[in-house]
Scaffold this active site. Structure first.
Site, mmCIF file in Angstrom:
data_model
loop_
_atom_site.group_PDB
_atom_site.id
_atom_site.type_symbol
_atom_site.label_atom_id
_atom_site.label_comp_id
_atom_site.label_asym_id
_atom_site.label_seq_id
_atom_site.Cartn_x
_atom_site.Cartn_y
_atom_site.Cartn_z
ATOM 1 N N CYS A 29 39.021 40.970 38.247
ATOM 2 C CA CYS A 29 38.126 41.789 37.408
ATOM 3 C C CYS A 29 37.047 42.405 38.280
ATOM 4 O O CYS A 29 36.677 43.572 38.102
ATOM 5 C CB CYS A 29 37.489 40.946 36.307
ATOM 6 S SG CYS A 29 38.575 40.659 34.900
ATOM 7 N N ASP A 72 47.110 43.326 49.308
ATOM 8 C CA ASP A 72 46.840 41.883 49.280
ATOM 9 C C ASP A 72 46.038 41.495 50.525
ATOM 10 O O ASP A 72 46.306 41.965 51.627
ATOM 11 C CB ASP A 72 48.174 41.119 49.243
ATOM 12 C CG ASP A 72 47.992 39.663 48.857
ATOM 13 O OD1 ASP A 72 48.488 39.267 47.787
ATOM 14 O OD2 ASP A 72 47.355 38.917 49.626
ATOM 15 N N HIS A 95 49.229 39.870 37.723
ATOM 16 C CA HIS A 95 49.427 40.854 38.799
ATOM 17 C C HIS A 95 50.878 40.853 39.247
ATOM 18 O O HIS A 95 51.556 39.831 39.199
ATOM 19 C CB HIS A 95 48.511 40.548 39.991
ATOM 20 C CG HIS A 95 48.581 39.123 40.461
ATOM 21 N ND1 HIS A 95 47.911 38.105 39.826
ATOM 22 C CD2 HIS A 95 49.253 38.550 41.488
ATOM 23 C CE1 HIS A 95 48.154 36.969 40.444
ATOM 24 N NE2 HIS A 95 48.982 37.205 41.455
ATOM 25 N N HIS A 118 41.255 42.391 31.675
ATOM 26 C CA HIS A 118 41.666 41.023 32.007
ATOM 27 C C HIS A 118 42.708 40.480 31.030
ATOM 28 O O HIS A 118 42.455 40.355 29.834
ATOM 29 C CB HIS A 118 40.449 40.085 32.009
ATOM 30 C CG HIS A 118 40.794 38.695 32.424
ATOM 31 N ND1 HIS A 118 40.781 38.277 33.740
ATOM 32 C CD2 HIS A 118 41.194 37.621 31.702
ATOM 33 C CE1 HIS A 118 41.163 37.023 33.809
ATOM 34 N NE2 HIS A 118 41.411 36.594 32.575
ATOM 35 N N CYS A 159 36.256 36.202 37.344
ATOM 36 C CA CYS A 159 37.598 36.539 37.813
ATOM 37 C C CYS A 159 37.535 37.531 38.981
ATOM 38 O O CYS A 159 36.968 38.621 38.862
ATOM 39 C CB CYS A 159 38.415 37.118 36.656
ATOM 40 S SG CYS A 159 39.980 37.817 37.187
ATOM 41 N N HIS A 206 44.661 36.367 36.625
ATOM 42 C CA HIS A 206 44.563 37.730 36.084
ATOM 43 C C HIS A 206 45.917 38.316 36.481
ATOM 44 O O HIS A 206 46.204 38.458 37.677
ATOM 45 C CB HIS A 206 43.386 38.458 36.754
ATOM 46 C CG HIS A 206 43.192 39.881 36.349
ATOM 47 N ND1 HIS A 206 41.958 40.411 36.007
ATOM 48 C CD2 HIS A 206 44.056 40.929 36.260
ATOM 49 C CE1 HIS A 206 42.077 41.699 35.719
ATOM 50 N NE2 HIS A 206 43.351 42.038 35.874
ATOM 51 N N GLY A 224 53.565 29.376 40.806
ATOM 52 C CA GLY A 224 52.826 29.786 42.009
ATOM 53 C C GLY A 224 51.643 30.699 41.727
ATOM 54 O O GLY A 224 51.051 31.240 42.657
HETATM 55 P P1 5GP Z 1 49.410 34.588 43.120
HETATM 56 O O1 5GP Z 1 49.732 33.343 43.925
HETATM 57 O O2 5GP Z 1 48.393 34.311 42.053
HETATM 58 O O3 5GP Z 1 50.664 35.262 42.598
HETATM 59 O O4 5GP Z 1 48.833 35.622 44.155
HETATM 60 C C1 5GP Z 1 47.489 35.871 44.342
HETATM 61 C C2 5GP Z 1 47.395 36.847 45.500
HETATM 62 O O5 5GP Z 1 46.103 37.399 45.520
HETATM 63 C C3 5GP Z 1 47.609 36.172 46.881
HETATM 64 O O6 5GP Z 1 48.694 36.818 47.542
HETATM 65 C C4 5GP Z 1 46.287 36.376 47.597
HETATM 66 O O7 5GP Z 1 46.423 36.647 48.969
HETATM 67 C C5 5GP Z 1 45.676 37.552 46.844
HETATM 68 N N1 5GP Z 1 44.226 37.546 46.802
HETATM 69 C C6 5GP Z 1 43.421 36.502 46.440
HETATM 70 N N2 5GP Z 1 42.121 36.865 46.500
HETATM 71 C C7 5GP Z 1 42.107 38.162 46.897
HETATM 72 C C8 5GP Z 1 41.043 39.089 47.138
HETATM 73 O O8 5GP Z 1 39.854 38.792 47.006
HETATM 74 N N3 5GP Z 1 41.396 40.342 47.528
HETATM 75 C C9 5GP Z 1 42.702 40.711 47.696
HETATM 76 N N4 5GP Z 1 42.947 41.972 48.086
HETATM 77 N N5 5GP Z 1 43.733 39.860 47.468
HETATM 78 C C10 5GP Z 1 43.436 38.607 47.074
HETATM 79 ZN ZN ZN Z 2 40.290 39.224 35.447
#
Ligand code: 5GP
Ligand code: ZN
Length: 140
Positions: A6, A29, A100, A45, A3, A98, A93
């Site tokens: 994580c 982000d 957030h 997690h 993950c 994990h 979406g």
């Molecule tokens: P979700 O679509 O799951 O609500 O949002 C996931 C968010 O995590 C996205 O806005 C994406 O840009 C962000 N994200 C994905 N991988 C990483 C990463 O490795 N580092 C950071 N800082 N953000 C990430």
């Molecule tokens: Zn996780």
């Protein structure tokens, strides 16, 4: 554990961390919708809303309130609003499984937003009331 969040919580991969306490981490982000777009995660997690404990969710909410208020200060009068967004499940979406919370600074001109479907405003009274009755029964 593969993950990505994580790994960020364990400092195995870098992130621009802006907030940390015993339970949660806030970091920028990697692909912000607007500058300052922050993610708040529990250090442990939990995949989704059904997994996360009420206490951890409350800690995430509390950290989000602090970060949102500081973001407004950091972005000064340029920040016109904030969205708190939590995607729970693929259909909602969610891409990183994990849990957030997104804290998204908003501007009237940023063209970001949820799209309304063609059936918006056309859900029947029967459908609305059927769910309403079930919710009342299950939540009482
Ligand atoms: P979700 O679509 O799951 O609500 O949002 C996931 C968010 O995590 C996205 O806005 C994406 O840009 C962000 N994200 C994905 N991988 C990483 C990463 O490795 N580092 C950071 N800082 N953000 C990430
Ligand atoms: Zn996780």
């Amino acid at each position: 554990m593969s993950c990505i969040f994580c790994k960020i919580a364990d400092a195995e991969i870098p992130a621009k961390v802006v907030y940390e306490d015993e339970y949660v981490l806030g970091f920028l982000d990697i692909k912000p919708i607007n500058p300052g777009h922050t993610l708040v995660i529990p250090k442990n997690h939990f995949e989704s809303l059904s997994d996360v404990s009420e206490e951890t969710l409350a800690r995430m909410a509390s950290a989000s309130k602090k970060i949102a208020s500081v973001l407004k200060e950091a972005l000064a009068s340029k920040c016109e609003g904030i969205n708190l967004h939590l995607a729970d499940g693929k259909a909602a979406g969610q891409e990183v499984f994990h849990i957030h919370l997104h804290i998204i600074p908003r501007y009237t001109t940023d063209s970001f937003g949820l799209k309304f479907p063609p059936h918006y405003g056309k859900i029947t009274t029967e459908e609305i009331d059927s769910v309403y009755r079930k919710l009342r029964n299950l939540l009482e």
